[in-house]
Design an enzyme around this catalytic site. Structure first.
Site, short mmCIF file in Angstrom:
data_model
loop_
_atom_site.label_atom_id
_atom_site.label_comp_id
_atom_site.label_asym_id
_atom_site.label_seq_id
_atom_site.Cartn_x
_atom_site.Cartn_y
_atom_site.Cartn_z
N CYS A 1 -18.67 3.90 4.31
CA CYS A 1 -17.81 3.91 5.50
C CYS A 1 -18.64 4.05 6.77
O CYS A 1 -18.54 5.05 7.51
CB CYS A 1 -16.76 5.01 5.39
SG CYS A 1 -15.53 4.68 4.14
N PRO B 1 -53.25 2.27 0.48
CA PRO B 1 -52.23 1.22 0.47
C PRO B 1 -50.98 1.70 -0.28
O PRO B 1 -51.08 2.40 -1.29
CB PRO B 1 -52.91 0.07 -0.26
CG PRO B 1 -53.88 0.75 -1.19
CD PRO B 1 -54.37 1.96 -0.43
#
Length: 419
Positions: free
Chosen positions: A343, A274
């Site tokens: 950007c 897990p």
């Protein structure tokens, strides 16, 4: 359940106010709750307590050594997919005999390091890897414990980029050839076949794909034993989903019952890996609103965190709940696109998200950011790697400092002909 709650109108990590961390550490930053990590590990361990098992935390989900150490202190091992992760696990105190090394592209030097480290096992993902590993181990005078990772061709019905158990995925040995390859491995001098492994994907919200994979694994174990071959380990990987939204996901106890129901009579030691289930809800990303920008058709909340800090929304169109650090005084909601300063139009965390009214300098927190957050971060646009903070009760520690541009530039140099 997690330990991030409002107290007197302000969001806390356990007993530490997020505003205190923002003032002293600076935004953006990740914060992890020790109590939540411990609770989630113990919930999973309790779910599989009927089985002889080793729980190996999937380091790829959150590779901070303070996180790994927290889990190692509870008895967790580590599932690693690189030598870098292996070194992290060992540095954090995970015993070598509790480390399993997965991954489809282990190099010869990776395999040599793992054999020398004396780890628990290597999960072999191809026949080619098997040949190289046997050669490496033989030259080192070792016989390396292995399990074969099987690709069971089971559709986990999860996002295509985190699906790993279908025949057109790069992972594992096709289930139709696994028995033949296991037989071959049993005759090699440098490897000691212990069993089989499978991992069919991440963020599974339905138990039925697990059931299908488990049944295929059981069939192969039976076939191997009918040929007189020993099978003493079965690695079931990870993949159990967690609630990013209000959707329901299987509980660990339900998963554990399924394993017992389908495989409990095999008489093997199980391994579980897990990652997200333990770390996901144990972390937040905290960011400051820079501007609220009104465009002709949108209202943008521009924050100081960006896609390089938390990639999941841009990479997977993943959802993270976004909450104000100060509890709203009214029910008024405004529809925002929450974006970062990079950007790229893809530097978007949420589109058309209804949130309490925001203003410049407000703090917001992204929930369920403890897995695949900091561990996937990067320095695109020459941005700093942001801090990671661990909270325990009313204490906190910076467990990864901010790595700023000056330190990044120190890693680079001009070519000889440029100086």
């Amino acid at each position: 359940m997690d330990h991030f709650q409002y107290k007197n109108g302000e969001l806390y990590a356990e007993d530490v106010a997020l505003t205190k961390l923002a003032e002293e550490v600076g935004t953006p930053f990740y914060v992890y709750s020790r109590a939540t990590l411990e609770r989630h590990y113990n919930v999973f361990a309790d779910a599989v307590k009927e089985l002889d098992s080793t729980i190996c935390f999937a380091v790829k989900a959150n590779s901070n050594i303070a996180v790994i150490k927290t889990l190692a202190d509870l008895g967790a091992g580590a599932d690693v997919v690189s030598v870098g992760e292996l070194k992290r696990a060992l540095k954090a105190g995970v015993p070598a005999n509790k480390v399993v090394f997965s991954g489809v592209g282990k190099s010869r030097s990776d395999l040599e390091y793992a054999v020398k480290a004396g780890i628990r096992q290597i999960n072999v993902e191809s026949e080619e890897e098997l040949v190289v590993l046997s050669d490496v181990a033989t030259k080192l005078g070792a016989r390396m414990p292995i399990v074969l990772r099987v690709n069971p061709n089971v559709d986990a019905k999860t996002h295509e980029k985190i699906s790993t158990g279908k025949s057109d995925n790069k992972f594992g040995i096709d289930w139709t050839r696994a028995v033949e390859v296991y037989q071959r491995a049993s005759n090699m001098s440098g490897v000691d076949p212990k069993g089989l492994a499978c991992h069919i994907g991440s963020q599974l919200v339905d138990l039925e794909p697990f059931r299908a994979a488990f049944r295929r694994m059981k069939e192969m174990v039976g076939e191997l034993r009918s040929l007189g071959l020993d099978v003493t380990r079965v690695d079931l990987g990870g993949g159990l989903g967690i609630p990013y939204e209000e959707d329901e996901t299987p509980l660990p106890v339900e998963y554990g019952k399924l394993v017992v129901e389908e495989l409990g009579d095999l008489g093997v030691e199980f391994e579980f890996e897990p990652g997200r289930m333990i770390a996901g809800n144990a972390g937040l990303l905290v960011s400051e609103v820079l501007y609220v920008k009104q465009a002709p058709t949108k209202t943008f909340a521009v924050i100081d965190a960006a896609m390089n800090d938390l990639m999941r929304p841009s990479l997977y169109s993943a959802y993270h709940a976004i909450v104000p650090v100060f509890e709203p005084e009214t029910d008024e909601k405004v529809t925002y696109d929450v974006v970062g300063p990079i950007c790229e139009t893809g530097d978007t965390f949420a589109k058309d998200r209804k949130l309490p009214k925001l203003a410049s300098a407000d703090l917001v927190a992204f929930r369920t950011a403890g897995a695949y957050g900091a561990t996937m971060s990067n320095t695109y646009n020459s941005r700093a790697l942001i801090p990671e903070v661990m909270v325990s009760g009313d204490q906190y520690a910076v467990v990864r400092k901010r790595v700023d541009i000056e330190e990044l530039l120190d890693l680079e140099s001009l070519a000889d002909w440029q100086s």
